[in-house]
Design a protein around this motif. Structure first.
Motif, mmCIF file in Angstrom:
data_model
loop_
_atom_site.group_PDB
_atom_site.id
_atom_site.type_symbol
_atom_site.label_atom_id
_atom_site.label_comp_id
_atom_site.label_asym_id
_atom_site.label_seq_id
_atom_site.Cartn_x
_atom_site.Cartn_y
_atom_site.Cartn_z
ATOM 1 N N ASN A 1 59.089 -14.780 106.133
ATOM 2 C CA ASN A 1 60.131 -15.553 106.810
ATOM 3 C C ASN A 1 59.534 -16.294 108.009
ATOM 4 O OD1 ASN A 1 62.518 -16.622 107.756
ATOM 5 N ND2 ASN A 1 63.344 -14.680 108.456
ATOM 6 N N GLY A 2 58.712 -15.607 108.785
ATOM 7 C CA GLY A 2 58.093 -16.229 109.949
ATOM 8 C C GLY A 2 57.153 -17.366 109.568
ATOM 9 N N LEU A 3 56.320 -17.134 108.567
ATOM 10 C CA LEU A 3 55.382 -18.172 108.143
ATOM 11 C C LEU A 3 56.097 -19.393 107.576
ATOM 12 C CD1 LEU A 3 52.571 -16.025 106.466
ATOM 13 C CD2 LEU A 3 52.426 -17.317 108.595
ATOM 14 N N LEU A 4 57.057 -19.154 106.708
ATOM 15 C CA LEU A 4 57.785 -20.275 106.106
ATOM 16 C C LEU A 4 58.640 -21.015 107.137
ATOM 17 C CD1 LEU A 4 58.760 -18.672 102.694
ATOM 18 C CD2 LEU A 4 57.014 -20.411 103.115
ATOM 19 N N SER A 5 59.215 -20.295 108.080
ATOM 20 C CA SER A 5 59.985 -20.939 109.148
ATOM 21 C C SER A 5 59.080 -21.807 110.001
ATOM 22 C CB SER A 5 60.667 -19.885 110.024
ATOM 23 O OG SER A 5 61.609 -19.154 109.288
ATOM 24 N N PHE B 1 58.067 -24.953 107.998
ATOM 25 C CA PHE B 1 59.209 -25.866 107.898
ATOM 26 C C PHE B 1 59.476 -26.547 109.236
ATOM 27 C CE2 PHE B 1 63.842 -26.766 107.668
ATOM 28 C CZ PHE B 1 63.786 -27.691 106.646
ATOM 29 N N ALA B 2 59.417 -25.776 110.330
ATOM 30 C CA ALA B 2 59.643 -26.342 111.656
ATOM 31 C C ALA B 2 58.568 -27.373 111.988
ATOM 32 C CB ALA B 2 59.651 -25.238 112.708
ATOM 33 N N LEU B 3 57.333 -27.082 111.641
ATOM 34 C CA LEU B 3 56.236 -28.022 111.871
ATOM 35 C C LEU B 3 56.484 -29.334 111.141
ATOM 36 C CD1 LEU B 3 53.313 -28.038 113.165
ATOM 37 C CD2 LEU B 3 52.510 -27.543 110.867
ATOM 38 N N THR B 4 56.918 -29.228 109.900
ATOM 39 C CA THR B 4 57.196 -30.418 109.101
ATOM 40 C C THR B 4 58.359 -31.221 109.673
ATOM 41 O OG1 THR B 4 56.409 -29.242 107.151
ATOM 42 C CG2 THR B 4 57.702 -31.221 106.768
ATOM 43 N N VAL B 5 59.423 -30.538 110.066
ATOM 44 C CA VAL B 5 60.601 -31.230 110.590
ATOM 45 C C VAL B 5 60.281 -31.919 111.914
ATOM 46 C CG1 VAL B 5 62.922 -30.881 111.544
ATOM 47 C CG2 VAL B 5 62.282 -29.803 109.390
ATOM 48 N N PHE C 1 56.258 -34.365 119.215
ATOM 49 C CA PHE C 1 55.550 -33.346 118.432
ATOM 50 C C PHE C 1 54.770 -32.457 119.396
ATOM 51 C CE2 PHE C 1 52.011 -31.960 115.620
ATOM 52 C CZ PHE C 1 52.768 -31.306 114.679
ATOM 53 N N THR C 2 55.470 -31.432 119.931
ATOM 54 C CA THR C 2 54.852 -30.514 120.884
ATOM 55 C C THR C 2 55.018 -29.082 120.394
ATOM 56 O OG1 THR C 2 56.884 -30.279 122.179
ATOM 57 C CG2 THR C 2 55.386 -32.066 122.815
ATOM 58 N N ALA D 1 57.906 -24.358 118.141
ATOM 59 C CA ALA D 1 58.211 -22.935 118.302
ATOM 60 C C ALA D 1 59.714 -22.686 118.417
ATOM 61 C CB ALA D 1 57.493 -22.385 119.532
ATOM 62 N N THR D 2 60.406 -23.537 119.157
ATOM 63 C CA THR D 2 61.853 -23.375 119.311
ATOM 64 C C THR D 2 62.573 -23.525 117.977
ATOM 65 O OG1 THR D 2 61.740 -24.215 121.567
ATOM 66 C CG2 THR D 2 63.892 -24.254 120.494
ATOM 67 N N LEU D 3 62.209 -24.567 117.235
ATOM 68 C CA LEU D 3 62.850 -24.764 115.940
ATOM 69 C C LEU D 3 62.493 -23.645 114.968
ATOM 70 C CD1 LEU D 3 64.663 -26.494 114.181
ATOM 71 C CD2 LEU D 3 62.652 -27.847 113.548
#
Length: 71
Positions: free
Chosen positions: A26-30, A33-37, A49-50, A55-57
């Motif tokens: 869950n942590g890795l996929l989140s 996904f957050a990095l991509t978004v 892109f910071t 991390a927040t997302l």
């Protein structure tokens, strides 16, 4: 062998899995996904892109997924 062997379907249905592995996935996929978004939002000029934005997302996605799926 008087007892019938269980098939793959029965084994999968009875398996609960290791909660640590589920949380890790869950942590890795989140995070991915957050990095991509956030990268996409940066490309169209909505958000920077910071690391704090990613991390927040990722934490928001992780918490939402945890609440919806695991609880």
């Amino acid at each position: 062998m008087s007892e019938e062997q269980k098939g793959i379907r029965e084994g999968i249905e009875e398996s609960e899995g290791d909660p640590r592995l589920i949380l890790l996935m869950n942590g890795l996929l989140s995070g991915v996904f957050a990095l991509t978004v956030v990268w996409g939002l940066d490309r169209i000029g909505i958000a920077g892109f910071t690391a704090p934005n990613v991390a927040t997302l990722a934490l928001i996605i992780f918490a939402a997924t945890y609440l919806v799926v695991l609880r």
